[in-house]
Design an enzyme around this catalytic site. Structure first.
Site, mmCIF file in Angstrom:
data_model
loop_
_atom_site.group_PDB
_atom_site.id
_atom_site.type_symbol
_atom_site.label_atom_id
_atom_site.label_comp_id
_atom_site.label_asym_id
_atom_site.label_seq_id
_atom_site.Cartn_x
_atom_site.Cartn_y
_atom_site.Cartn_z
ATOM 1 N N HIS A 1 0.971 -1.274 0.011
ATOM 2 C CA HIS A 1 0.009 0.090 0.004
ATOM 3 C C HIS A 1 0.778 1.138 -0.093
ATOM 4 O O HIS A 1 1.869 1.225 0.753
ATOM 5 C CB HIS A 1 -0.899 0.082 1.231
ATOM 6 C CG HIS A 1 -2.282 -0.668 1.204
ATOM 7 N ND1 HIS A 1 -2.558 -1.185 2.438
ATOM 8 C CD2 HIS A 1 -3.132 -0.980 0.268
ATOM 9 C CE1 HIS A 1 -3.593 -2.010 2.071
ATOM 10 N NE2 HIS A 1 -4.037 -1.610 0.788
ATOM 11 N N CYS B 1 -2.114 2.978 9.361
ATOM 12 C CA CYS B 1 -3.379 1.848 8.909
ATOM 13 C C CYS B 1 -4.603 1.926 9.702
ATOM 14 O O CYS B 1 -5.512 1.797 9.465
ATOM 15 C CB CYS B 1 -2.880 0.709 8.477
ATOM 16 S SG CYS B 1 -1.443 0.534 7.726
HETATM 17 N N1 ARG Z 1 -4.067 -7.207 6.783
HETATM 18 C C1 ARG Z 1 -4.300 -5.899 6.004
HETATM 19 C C2 ARG Z 1 -4.221 -6.037 4.459
HETATM 20 O O1 ARG Z 1 -3.373 -6.794 4.238
HETATM 21 C C3 ARG Z 1 -3.291 -4.783 6.219
HETATM 22 C C4 ARG Z 1 -3.728 -3.384 5.822
HETATM 23 C C5 ARG Z 1 -2.920 -2.351 6.351
HETATM 24 N N2 ARG Z 1 -3.383 -0.897 6.030
HETATM 25 C C6 ARG Z 1 -2.697 0.016 5.301
HETATM 26 N N3 ARG Z 1 -3.216 1.143 5.277
HETATM 27 N N4 ARG Z 1 -1.680 -0.252 4.731
HETATM 28 O O2 ARG Z 1 -5.258 -5.423 3.803
#
Ligand code: ARG
Length: 274
Positions: free
Chosen positions: A165, A259
């Site tokens: 991300h 996050c």
């Molecule tokens: N386990 C989640 C996923 O893989 C973690 C999300 C983390 N969020 C972020 N904004 N980077 O989607």
């Protein structure tokens, strides 16, 4: 100044129940009590900075609902709901949509053929929307938003699966200022960042894998995971006040401070009106 406003979701049902990024390991799991106390520490730190925190009701069977950054993109009173790439996270959408609809936002959806993971992949720095794509979000979703919002969108390809991300490797601090981890981008992406953001603070590899870039900015305060001492020193030199909060239990799901939060009133770095 108006009170900063952030959406969080308590980690009552948080855990590692599936594996959709390289950080997640079901066999290793996470420690629920530790996760709760780390999350509480983040929550209290935000309250201590004068942030108004809205809390969503946690839901059994939705372990990643804690990562409210992925709910969607907030723009003034419009909420552009995410279209998650993985079915296990798409189940969160009705709960996020419901929360935003009940809190005075206009809930909007992107076209059905694009994936989009909200503020995880779309971050304003100044009036420009910086947009990560390939691993979770599609470039088409970002372009669609650029048209609707009439803002310049700069798509950045994410090339390292650990930084899946945009908010894992890039953090706007103020208009024209941001933190980034250069190796998470290709050469073109680095050039785009360097030519559009006048002050870029690079994070080293050791601190990037502690998710140093996944920071929460509130005024001149920057909340960042523990173990990011170089970044903290650099932030101090830039006139910021870093605050270390250990969030290792959330690193196990591929997340950290940023996050776990979604800014509802615009970020320090975001300029919404042109
Ligand atoms: N386990 C989640 C996923 O893989 C973690 C999300 C983390 N969020 C972020 N904004 N980077 O989607």
């Amino acid at each position: 100044m108006t009170t900063p406003c952030i959406l969080m979701c308590p980690p009552d049902f948080y855990g590692i129940e599936y594996e959709i990024n390289p950080w997640m390991s079901r066999s290793r799991g996470s420690a629920p009590d530790k996760a709760k106390s780390q999350w509480n520490h983040l929550h209290e730190t935000l309250l201590g900075l004068g942030v108004h925190v809205e809390l969503m009701e946690p839901r059994q069977g939705l372990p990643d609902l804690v990562f409210t950054a992925n709910a969607g993109l907030v723009f003034e009173k419009r909420f552009f709901s995410s279209r998650f790439r993985h079915g296990v996270r798409a189940r969160e959408t009705p709960y996020f949509d419901d929360w935003f609809a009940r809190h005075g936002f206009q809930v909007e959806h992107l076209p059905p053929d694009v994936y989009f993971e909200g503020a995880g992949d779309a971050l304003f720095c100044g009036t420009t929307l910086f947009a990560g794509y390939r691993i979770r979000s599609d470039v088409g979703g970002h372009q669609y938003l650029g048209k609707i919002l009439q803002r310049l969108v700069l798509p950045l390809e994410l090339v390292d699966p650990r930084f899946y991300h945009l908010d894992t490797c890039f953090c706007p601090l103020a208009p024209g200022e941001a933190i980034y981890f250069p190796d998470a981008f290709d050469r073109y992406g680095c050039k785009v960042l360097q030519s559009h953001i006048s002050r870029l603070l690079p994070v080293n590899q050791d601190e990037a894998v502690r998710f140093g870039c996944n920071a929460v900015v509130v005024g001149k305060h920057v909340i960042v995971n523990t173990g990011c001492d170089m970044l903290a020193a650099d932030l101090r030199a830039w006139g910021y006040q870093p605050i270390a909060v250990e969030l290792d239990e959330f690193l196990k799901a591929g997340g950290n401070a940023k996050c776990l939060t979604l800014r509802l009133d615009g970020e320090e770095a975001a300029v919404w009106d042109e």
